[in-house]
Design a protein around this motif. Sequence first.
Motif, PDB file in Angstrom:
ATOM      1  N   GLY A  38     -21.764 -25.007  36.396  1.00  0.00           N
ATOM      2  CA  GLY A  38     -20.147 -24.886  36.199  1.00  0.00           C
ATOM      3  C   GLY A  38     -19.655 -26.161  37.308  1.00  0.00           C
ATOM      4  N   ASP A  90     -11.995 -20.974  33.322  1.00  0.00           N
ATOM      5  CA  ASP A  90     -11.767 -20.534  34.828  1.00  0.00           C
ATOM      6  C   ASP A  90     -11.587 -21.777  35.641  1.00  0.00           C
ATOM      7  N   GLY A  91     -11.108 -22.908  35.050  1.00  0.00           N
ATOM      8  CA  GLY A  91     -10.952 -24.215  36.071  1.00  0.00           C
ATOM      9  C   GLY A  91     -12.151 -24.849  36.093  1.00  0.00           C
ATOM     10  N   GLN A  92     -13.363 -24.584  35.430  1.00  0.00           N
ATOM     11  CA  GLN A  92     -14.465 -25.427  35.626  1.00  0.00           C
ATOM     12  C   GLN A  92     -14.746 -26.049  34.385  1.00  0.00           C
ATOM     13  N   ASP A  93     -15.561 -26.993  34.334  1.00  0.00           N
ATOM     14  CA  ASP A  93     -16.061 -27.477  33.123  1.00  0.00           C
ATOM     15  C   ASP A  93     -17.613 -27.305  33.299  1.00  0.00           C
ATOM     16  N   TRP A  94     -18.101 -26.448  32.246  1.00  0.00           N
ATOM     17  CA  TRP A  94     -19.422 -26.118  32.078  1.00  0.00           C
ATOM     18  C   TRP A  94     -20.202 -26.851  31.173  1.00  0.00           C
ATOM     19  N   ALA A 102     -20.384 -26.094  41.346  1.00  0.00           N
ATOM     20  CA  ALA A 102     -19.699 -24.821  41.884  1.00  0.00           C
ATOM     21  C   ALA A 102     -20.434 -23.805  41.633  1.00  0.00           C
ATOM     22  N   GLU A 103     -21.148 -23.529  40.519  1.00  0.00           N
ATOM     23  CA  GLU A 103     -22.113 -22.297  39.982  1.00  0.00           C
ATOM     24  C   GLU A 103     -23.392 -22.840  39.064  1.00  0.00           C
ATOM     25  N   ALA A 163     -14.777 -25.553  28.830  1.00  0.00           N
ATOM     26  CA  ALA A 163     -13.933 -25.536  29.997  1.00  0.00           C
ATOM     27  C   ALA A 163     -13.479 -23.871  30.193  1.00  0.00           C
ATOM     28  N   ARG A 167     -16.702 -28.017  39.416  1.00  0.00           N
ATOM     29  CA  ARG A 167     -15.198 -27.945  39.861  1.00  0.00           C
ATOM     30  C   ARG A 167     -14.968 -29.598  40.724  1.00  0.00           C
ATOM     31  N   ASP A 168     -13.854 -30.086  40.070  1.00  0.00           N
ATOM     32  CA  ASP A 168     -13.719 -31.295  40.736  1.00  0.00           C
ATOM     33  C   ASP A 168     -14.755 -32.369  40.983  1.00  0.00           C
ATOM     34  N   SER A 175     -20.626 -23.001  47.867  1.00  0.00           N
ATOM     35  CA  SER A 175     -19.383 -23.420  48.672  1.00  0.00           C
ATOM     36  C   SER A 175     -19.703 -24.323  49.697  1.00  0.00           C
TER      37      SER A 175
END
Length: 188
Positions: A136, A114-118, A143-144, A112, A138-139, A160
């Motif tokens: 990555g 920057d608020g993301q699970d990688w 996201a990446e 984890a 997010r929710d 996005s």
Amino acid sequence: MAPGTAALELFLDEVQTFTAEFEQELRSSDQRVLETAAGTLSLKRPNRFLWSYEAPIEQLVIADGEQLWMYDVDLAQVTVTPLEPGDAASPAMLLSGEQNVRDSFDIVDDFALDGQDWVRLSPKPGGADFRSVLIGFRDGLPAELELVDGLDQTTSIVFSEIAVNTGLSDSVFEFEPPAGVDVIGGEG
């Protein structure tokens, strides 16, 4: 199960369609920016995706479930190749394919930040033209995406305006080459 791996498994189990805008950056091994691009992505399981690059050049990369089409608008050229089982190790097929991720990739890291699970994946030997992919979440949604190729160049993609399970029609992934463009490969 670690959070990044769990997010990936949940995405692959639950998400049938995915659309997003993206910004992409290619960096050299010494992290110099070589090129940037932006556009939209649509994918639908199984084996359908559309990467529509709008800037700096207009290009479409489309998988219709059977063939992969690459259309360069400026060159007025389309390249078409059949989708092969080995394509499962491509990042686009990872997100849109129907195979179990563990069939084509090894999970080598999960963390984890920057608020993301990688989750970092390494393609199993054979056919992949990159060394690793880092996703990555997010929710629970990608996201990446970061790909490292055999030349140590890194492609980073940030998503996005994400929408999932919106009922995309298969027609979104159909491609008919425009009149007057050169078609390389396929049935012409």
